[in-house]
Scaffold this motif. Structure first.
Motif, short mmCIF file in Angstrom:
data_model
loop_
_atom_site.label_atom_id
_atom_site.label_comp_id
_atom_site.label_asym_id
_atom_site.label_seq_id
_atom_site.Cartn_x
_atom_site.Cartn_y
_atom_site.Cartn_z
N THR A 117 -7.52 1.75 -6.43
CA THR A 117 -7.04 0.69 -7.29
C THR A 117 -6.60 -0.81 -6.37
O THR A 117 -6.24 -1.71 -7.12
CB THR A 117 -5.77 0.81 -7.92
OG1 THR A 117 -4.57 1.09 -6.83
CG2 THR A 117 -5.84 2.58 -8.45
N LEU A 150 -4.94 -3.12 -9.22
CA LEU A 150 -6.06 -2.53 -10.37
C LEU A 150 -5.27 -1.39 -10.89
O LEU A 150 -4.59 -0.57 -10.32
CB LEU A 150 -7.21 -2.57 -9.83
CG LEU A 150 -7.90 -3.43 -9.31
CD1 LEU A 150 -9.44 -3.32 -8.65
CD2 LEU A 150 -8.10 -4.65 -10.62
N PRO A 151 -5.74 -1.03 -12.00
CA PRO A 151 -5.61 0.48 -12.84
C PRO A 151 -6.65 1.34 -12.10
O PRO A 151 -7.72 0.70 -11.28
CB PRO A 151 -5.64 0.13 -14.19
CG PRO A 151 -6.70 -0.98 -14.44
CD PRO A 151 -6.44 -1.89 -13.26
N ALA A 152 -6.37 2.62 -12.26
CA ALA A 152 -7.57 3.50 -12.17
C ALA A 152 -8.43 3.45 -12.96
O ALA A 152 -8.28 3.41 -14.06
CB ALA A 152 -6.74 4.89 -12.03
N ARG A 153 -9.74 3.27 -12.67
CA ARG A 153 -10.75 3.33 -13.51
C ARG A 153 -11.99 4.46 -13.24
O ARG A 153 -12.33 4.60 -12.14
CB ARG A 153 -11.54 1.94 -13.39
CG ARG A 153 -10.73 0.74 -14.19
CD ARG A 153 -11.33 -0.56 -13.24
NE ARG A 153 -10.98 -0.52 -11.81
CZ ARG A 153 -11.93 -0.81 -11.01
NH1 ARG A 153 -13.09 -1.47 -11.26
NH2 ARG A 153 -11.84 -0.68 -9.65
N ASN A 213 -3.04 6.79 -14.32
CA ASN A 213 -2.62 5.24 -14.87
C ASN A 213 -1.06 5.38 -15.37
O ASN A 213 -0.22 4.58 -15.15
CB ASN A 213 -3.49 4.78 -15.95
CG ASN A 213 -4.70 4.06 -15.12
OD1 ASN A 213 -4.55 3.48 -13.99
ND2 ASN A 213 -5.79 4.00 -15.78
N LEU A 226 0.95 5.50 -12.07
CA LEU A 226 0.67 4.06 -11.55
C LEU A 226 1.51 3.29 -12.04
O LEU A 226 2.52 2.50 -11.77
CB LEU A 226 -0.70 3.55 -11.56
CG LEU A 226 -1.50 4.16 -10.46
CD1 LEU A 226 -2.91 3.66 -10.66
CD2 LEU A 226 -1.13 3.45 -9.05
N ASN A 278 -1.21 0.89 -4.31
CA ASN A 278 -2.27 1.02 -4.57
C ASN A 278 -2.80 2.61 -4.28
O ASN A 278 -2.21 2.96 -3.40
CB ASN A 278 -3.20 0.12 -3.98
CG ASN A 278 -3.32 -1.14 -4.67
OD1 ASN A 278 -3.66 -1.32 -5.79
ND2 ASN A 278 -2.97 -2.04 -4.08
#
Lengths: 406, 406
Positions: free
Chosen positions: B180, B190-193, B207, B210, B227
């Protein structure tokens, strides 16, 4: 296999000649006296002069840290990765005595041994009985008959023999069977045990033979029992003619090395005696008939195994005096001087150390190092390289490979 | 894997002891003053004397030109090809703090960071907050609950923590999820992708965590966001006992290295403090209990990363003065002195340069080069070799491998 694809697709005909002079167990370790190895201590004026015109390096037979047996070590010298190609000991021994092994045959190395009244092993080599005694016992063992397969029993030497089973048409023998030798004293010889289901019927046949054989031997101490090791079939290795397009000859006096050579498709030439002088005579007599000669010297290894530093150095000096000039006088196009592995007198056994190697051709770029020894070779331009690179290098230097790609 | 097959099938018991002394980031580059590297400039009388009795070479951690992280570099030292075996950073960090990671757990390294009023990152390390602050924040984060999985949050140090998700029975977490951390300033965390479909449910769980975590932290600048990096699971590496038959111990003070060691099945020994003197005490105390010791010195790398040539040379000199004689006094059978990678002060970072390496055993063939340094090692008989050859070589020299083939 990738390298073989290269060799197979690139080799071209020619009139050039390659000699690979293999001093068995050549590499050594320093003695205390002066910190020199056997090869460094031996007077080798001819090899030193040749080294000055050659490239030097250290050959790794199998992988770093790995001590090879003779079979894998020689396969590597012939360009066959010993982790890809595997020869069972039984097959090596059978071929080594000149037995006409067929592709479907199953071969095992046999060892006579001594057992006590309880049937426990007291000597795994039966007091190293003389070969003449071995021959008499083998004659007895030949009387044993098995259903559906032909059996052959052949003397190797001292306590060692070979057993071969030949199947009848349509039958297949499977060789995934453990050694019967427990490798220790005070325990009984083992039966043959299959390592997979497909090998169970063959293991049963072997056990029938083992029972009869051990029974027959009871009355013949010290060889009053036996074991089978390295049960195997011909691995069907690619042949030298196919791989390299070379008509190849082996000049070796010891069975094992004649066996490996035959397995890769070399012709094994007759040698009149046991000395390197006899081997040189064979080389001279057949010089015009082959593209490649494997010239094997056994006694370096034997001396190393005996822990006899002086003797090993003396054998090397003798090779330098007799063999090297004789080969050079024949005007080869490529000469490689190497060993199959190291046998330091200090260790009294094969070892993992890389092997001093020299490559001469009129197209080599000399390192200008006027000495053939381990430390000299470690400074050479061949570097530390896989022993299986020697034949491809020789092929290049013999102008026997065409260009790869446009 | 072929090499592991070799090791696994050839290793034999013994009473010999191997020490691998790893100075992290050992390799360096010349300073302008005299053209010497850190190792060449450092006074190292003990290593130089040892070098004269040893074989030298340059170890390539991963592949030529490739700069390794600490994980792959250490896997190579332990004989595991780092292109075959991969450990996620999250797993390393979790193991490094002694967290009892289970095979099904998912671990991520967490970094506290600072964001501005628009939510854009202004400091990726949250001003390197003290560990005490980290601990208070971690206590807050532990309050976050997720459906169906257990969560663990653990302080590492300063701005770093570990997040572990433990699935309930029958559930599987998938770790193919991007970091992230956008690795730059002025953009939001960032979000978790998920990088594949199977990992989407796990990314959704992360997410959820998070969002809750970033919300909780808003009130705690400079650590007002965070992160996750290196999201991973235990790769299930083959164990040292299986591969080498060695009872292995790690003497390391820094979490990462203790983590890698644990992952390959070493026992991580307690060290009373942070100094190499403390580590030597541990080595002495446990000498009789293990076959192999991984002795890790961290400060060479830290000095290199700081660009402090003098300090790096001073750490090397200190190891030479304190650690090397202490190891030799214990009379090991094999001693390797090396690094996991190079960290030239000039570059202030890990680099791709091969690593000066020394191998001593009573069966080594000394190169006779009485200096331990990059240029000296480039003339040594080990040549330029893969770092993953070190353990197989050590096994050979320790007489812990039987012969390959007959």
């Amino acid at each position: 296999m990738a390298d073989f694809n290269l060799m197979t697709s690139l080799h071209i005909p020619g009139k050039t000649r390659i000699v690979q002079l293999v001093m068995d167990g050549l590499g050594g370790l320093p003695r205390e006296l002066d910190g020199k190895t056997e090869l460094e201590a031996a007077p080798t004026p001819n090899l030193d002069a040749l080294a000055a015109r050659s490239q030097l390096g250290l050959a790794v037979p199998v992988r770093p840290g790995i001590t090879p047996g003779s079979g894998p070590a020689h396969l590597a010298l012939f360009g066959y990765d010993p982790l890809t190609y595997d020869i069972g000991r039984g097959v090596l021994e059978a071929l080594g005595i000149g037995f006409d092994l067929q592709p479907e045959d199953l071969a095992a190395r046999g060892n006579f041994c001594t057992v006590d009244e309880q049937g426990l092993i007291t000597d795994r080599r039966a007091g190293r009985i003389p070969t003449e005694v071995n021959q008499k016992l083998v004659a007895l063992l030949r009387e044993i008959r098995l259903p559906s397969v032909q059996t052959f029993v052949e003397t190797v030497k001292e306590y060692r023999f070979v057993l071969v089973l030949r199947p009848t048409a349509g039958q297949t023998l499977q060789a995934n069977i453990y050694d019967t030798d427990p490798q220790q004293l005070g325990v009984p010889p083992l039966p043959a045990r299959a390592a997979d289901e497909a090998s169970a019927p063959t293991a049963a046949l072997l056990n029938e033979w083992l029972t009869a054989a051990r029974d027959l031997l009871k009355a013949h101490p010290p060889a009053n029992s036996l074991n089978l090791r390295g049960i195997a079939r011909d691995p069907g290795l690619p042949r030298f003619t196919t791989v390299y397009g070379l008509k190849a000859a082996a000049i070796a006096t010891y069975p094992m090395y004649r066996g490996v050579a035959r397995l890769v498709g070399m012709e094994v030439l007759p040698v009149a005696g046991e000395t390197v002088e006899d081997q040189v005579e064979t080389l001279r007599a057949h010089w015009d008939e082959y593209d490649y000669f494997f010239f094997h010297v056994k006694k370096t290894d034997s001396a190393g195994e005996d822990g006899d530093f002086e003797q090993k150095a003396a054998v090397i000096a003798h090779v330098d005096q007799v063999v090297v000039p004789a080969i050079l006088a024949l005007n080869p196009d490529v000469l490689i001087v190497t060993g199959d592995h190291s046998t330091p007198s200090l260790l009294r056994s094969h070892s993992w150390h890389p092997v001093p190697t020299l490559l001469w051709s009129r197209y080599c770029l000399p390192d200008g190092i006027a000495e053939f020894g381990e430390r000299a070779c470690s400074r050479g331009s061949l570097g530390l390289f896989p022993a299986s690179d020697e034949l491809p290098l020789a092929m290049g230097h013999a102008l026997r490979l065409t260009k790869y790609g446009a």
